[in-house]
Design a protein around this motif. Structure first.
Motif, short mmCIF file in Angstrom:
data_model
loop_
_atom_site.label_atom_id
_atom_site.label_comp_id
_atom_site.label_asym_id
_atom_site.label_seq_id
_atom_site.Cartn_x
_atom_site.Cartn_y
_atom_site.Cartn_z
N THR A 105 -4.72 6.23 1.01
CA THR A 105 -6.01 5.66 1.38
C THR A 105 -6.41 4.62 0.35
OG1 THR A 105 -7.20 7.40 0.19
CG2 THR A 105 -6.82 7.74 2.54
N SER A 106 -7.16 3.64 0.81
CA SER A 106 -7.73 2.62 -0.06
C SER A 106 -9.19 2.50 0.34
CB SER A 106 -6.99 1.29 0.11
OG SER A 106 -7.57 0.31 -0.72
N LEU A 111 -3.78 3.99 5.10
CA LEU A 111 -2.62 3.12 5.17
C LEU A 111 -1.36 3.98 5.24
CD1 LEU A 111 -3.69 0.95 2.11
CD2 LEU A 111 -4.02 0.33 4.50
N SER A 132 0.85 0.82 9.28
CA SER A 132 -0.41 0.93 10.01
C SER A 132 -1.58 1.00 9.03
CB SER A 132 -0.40 2.18 10.91
OG SER A 132 -0.34 3.34 10.13
N ILE A 133 -2.73 0.58 9.55
CA ILE A 133 -3.99 0.67 8.79
C ILE A 133 -5.08 1.07 9.77
CG2 ILE A 133 -4.45 -1.81 9.07
CD1 ILE A 133 -5.86 -1.67 6.31
N GLN A 135 -9.36 1.81 9.77
CA GLN A 135 -10.61 1.72 9.02
C GLN A 135 -11.76 2.22 9.89
OE1 GLN A 135 -11.57 0.55 5.74
NE2 GLN A 135 -13.43 1.51 6.47
#
Length: 159
Positions: A105-106, A111, A132-133, A135
């Motif tokens: 995670t960011s 992610l 993949s991402i 949000q």
């Protein structure tokens, strides 16, 4: 029939299924039209890892298929790395697949990057890379993006 138990940090599951087409003796798997499946799975702690190992044997009147698989995951950096391997031995074709994935995670975004390769007798080999991402944008909604690169390696000896 299924049996499951655990001991220490390990778990064990064993299963057996018999299909008897003739209906005469439910434990006689030698009669024509009968088939059976046996499976065993265990999860074992190995240091910082937890490995899951499984084996199945599927016997029918026309084919036998044996499959072995192992997978594990562990914390790595700010995320988790997972790897797996599966091998299937069939009377007509064999196949193996190996894969790896890193997820992190960011901020609040998730992610992931992954890679897998598949090799099957009589078929083209396949390599797959994914990213993949995701949000969250609030109230249960998310924005999602994914990249997939699939490479087919033709096996000309099988044509």
């Amino acid at each position: 029939i299924q049996y499951a138990t655990s001991f220490g940090g390990s778990s064990l599951t064993i299963g057996y299924l018999l299909k008897n087409a003739s209906g005469a003796d439910f434990f006689d798997s030698s009669a024509s039209g009968n088939s059976n499946t046996m499976a065993i799975k265990t999860a074992v702690p190995v240091g910082p890892l937890s490995a899951t190992i499984a084996y199945t044997s599927d016997n029918t009147a026309s084919a036998t298929n044996n499959t072995f698989g192992v997978s594990t995951s562990m914390a790595a950096g700010n995320g988790t790395i997972s790897v797996a391997y599966v091998s299937s031995d069939n009377q007509t074709a064999d196949a193996t697949q190996a894969s790896a994935k890193y997820a992190t995670t960011s901020g609040t975004a998730s992610l992931a990057v992954g890679y897998s390769t598949t090799d099957a007798t009589g078929s083209s080999n396949t390599n797959l890379m994914t990213a993949s991402i995701s949000q969250s944008v609030g109230t249960g909604a998310s924005v999602f993006a994914e990249f997939v690169n699939r490479e087919i390696v033709y096996n000309f000896s099988s044509y």
